[in-house]
Scaffold this active site. Structure first.
Site, PDB file in Angstrom:
ATOM      1  N   GLY A  31      -3.549  -1.973  -6.471  1.00 41.96           N
ATOM      2  CA  GLY A  31      -5.507  -1.979  -5.254  1.00 41.96           C
ATOM      3  C   GLY A  31      -5.924  -1.650  -6.088  1.00 41.96           C
ATOM      4  N   TYR A  32      -7.434  -1.050  -5.074  1.00 43.89           N
ATOM      5  CA  TYR A  32      -8.814  -0.353  -5.637  1.00 43.89           C
ATOM      6  C   TYR A  32      -9.325  -0.887  -6.561  1.00 43.89           C
ATOM      7  CZ  TYR A  32     -11.505   2.697  -3.015  1.00 43.89           C
ATOM      8  OH  TYR A  32     -12.623   3.544  -2.137  1.00 43.89           O
ATOM      9  N   GLY A  36     -11.320  -0.565 -14.842  1.00 42.52           N
ATOM     10  CA  GLY A  36     -10.412  -0.525 -15.905  1.00 42.52           C
ATOM     11  C   GLY A  36      -9.124  -1.955 -15.568  1.00 42.52           C
ATOM     12  N   HIS A  37      -9.098  -2.378 -13.954  1.00 41.50           N
ATOM     13  CA  HIS A  37      -8.458  -3.369 -13.930  1.00 41.50           C
ATOM     14  C   HIS A  37      -8.866  -4.322 -14.298  1.00 41.50           C
ATOM     15  CE1 HIS A  37      -7.178  -0.174 -10.887  1.00 41.50           C
ATOM     16  NE2 HIS A  37      -5.646  -0.964 -11.229  1.00 41.50           N
ATOM     17  N   ARG A 186      -7.271   7.240  -8.723  1.00 46.42           N
ATOM     18  CA  ARG A 186      -6.923   8.448  -8.300  1.00 46.42           C
ATOM     19  C   ARG A 186      -8.430   9.109  -8.160  1.00 46.42           C
ATOM     20  NH1 ARG A 186      -1.337  10.453  -9.564  1.00 46.42           N
ATOM     21  NH2 ARG A 186      -0.259   8.150  -8.062  1.00 46.42           N
TER      22      ARG A 186
END
Ligand code: PAF
Length: 281
Positions: A31-32, A36-37, A186
């Site tokens: 999540g978050y 990149g996702h 992060r």
């Protein structure tokens, strides 16, 4: 876009999709979601009829303190998935994934212990356990992972082969910010000063990758150089640095390509980065 929270409902939806002869691309995440996702989602969209994303902060792969503070924003994740054209978001609760009495773990033995794995076996065991569960729940044709997590990727490829999951693992190039820092959820936890300091990581990895490209075979020496370059930055403390064969993760094997890998604490946040370079023949 459907948002499914119940694992059984997720499996039912996947079976219905497959029964219609449609292929499923799966992007597992914590999540978050960030760019990149989005790159993983867009790779999955190109190769499959239906794309399913999971968002689940897996307690088995975090220490309790890190699990508590890991950033979470379901609304934002739903909006990003909708925008990116995802068909279904699987967003289960901890209780749904690990009901009372849950007592099984999956571990890839040798590869897990390579690189810094000997110290954090429990972490990779948590990753392989949750990904095996997610594969069984979602039953995709292809699953997409970032090259940024090189150790995780090698372990998950091995697990998929060893356990005969009928799933193709697709690895997608690392997305980077303009200054080179690899994108990660992060990064949002870094203070502005730490964010600036973190740039030393990709710079140093790139410099050592260049040494490999030029034919340097002294892996122990290059690992030391990598550590020293990063630690010139007072806010950065190297947790692990290594130059190894990219496939076996061994430093005594010289195969087709070489992995330059590091994990670094910046202000207490652990960031990883790597580059894979063709070994000079
Ligand atoms: O890389 C990640 O985001 C996680 O380790 C994964 C693969 C989603 C398992 O929780």
């Amino acid at each position: 876009m459907r948002v499914i929270k119940n694992p059984k409902e997720m499996t039912k939806a996947s079976r219905e999709t497959r029964a219609k002869g449609k292929t499923i691309g799966f992007v597992p995440t914590l999540g978050y979601l960030h760019d990149g996702h989005k790159a993983l989602i867009s790779a999955a969209k190109k190769e499959n009829d239906v794309v399913i994303v999971s968002r689940f902060v897996n307690p088995l792969q975090f220490r309790a303190k890190a699990f508590a503070v890991y950033p979470r924003d379901e609304k934002m994740d739903i909006a990003i998935c909708r925008d990116a054209g995802v068909d279904c978001l699987f967003s289960p609760s901890t209780e749904a994934m690990y009901p009372e009495g849950f007592d099984t773990s999956v571990e890839v033995e040798d590869l897990t212990g390579r690189l810094e794995g000997a110290r954090i076996r429990w972490h990779y065991r948590g990753v392989t356990t949750v990904v095996a569960k997610l594969f069984n729940i979602v039953q995709p044709d292809r699953a997409y992972f970032g090259k940024k997590d090189a150790h995780q990727l090698a372990i998950l490829k091995r697990m998929t082969d060893d356990l005969n999951f009928p799933i193709r693992i697709v690895s997608v190039a690392t997305r980077r910010a303009g200054d080179g820092l690899a994108l990660s959820s992060r990064n949002s936890m870094l203070t502005p000063e730490e964010r600036v300091a973190a740039v030393v990581i990709p710079r140093s990895v790139k410099a050592v990758a260049q040494m490999v490209k030029s034919g340097n075979r002294d892996r122990a020496g290059m690992s030391k150089t990598l550590r020293a370059m990063i630690e010139k930055e007072p806010n950065a403390k190297v947790d692990f640095a290594a130059v190894v064969d990219a496939e076996t993760l061994r430093d005594d094997v010289y195969g087709a390509s070489t992995l330059v890998y590091t994990a670094v604490f910046v202000g207490g946040k652990r960031l990883t980065d790597n580059m894979v370079v063709k070994s000079k023949t």
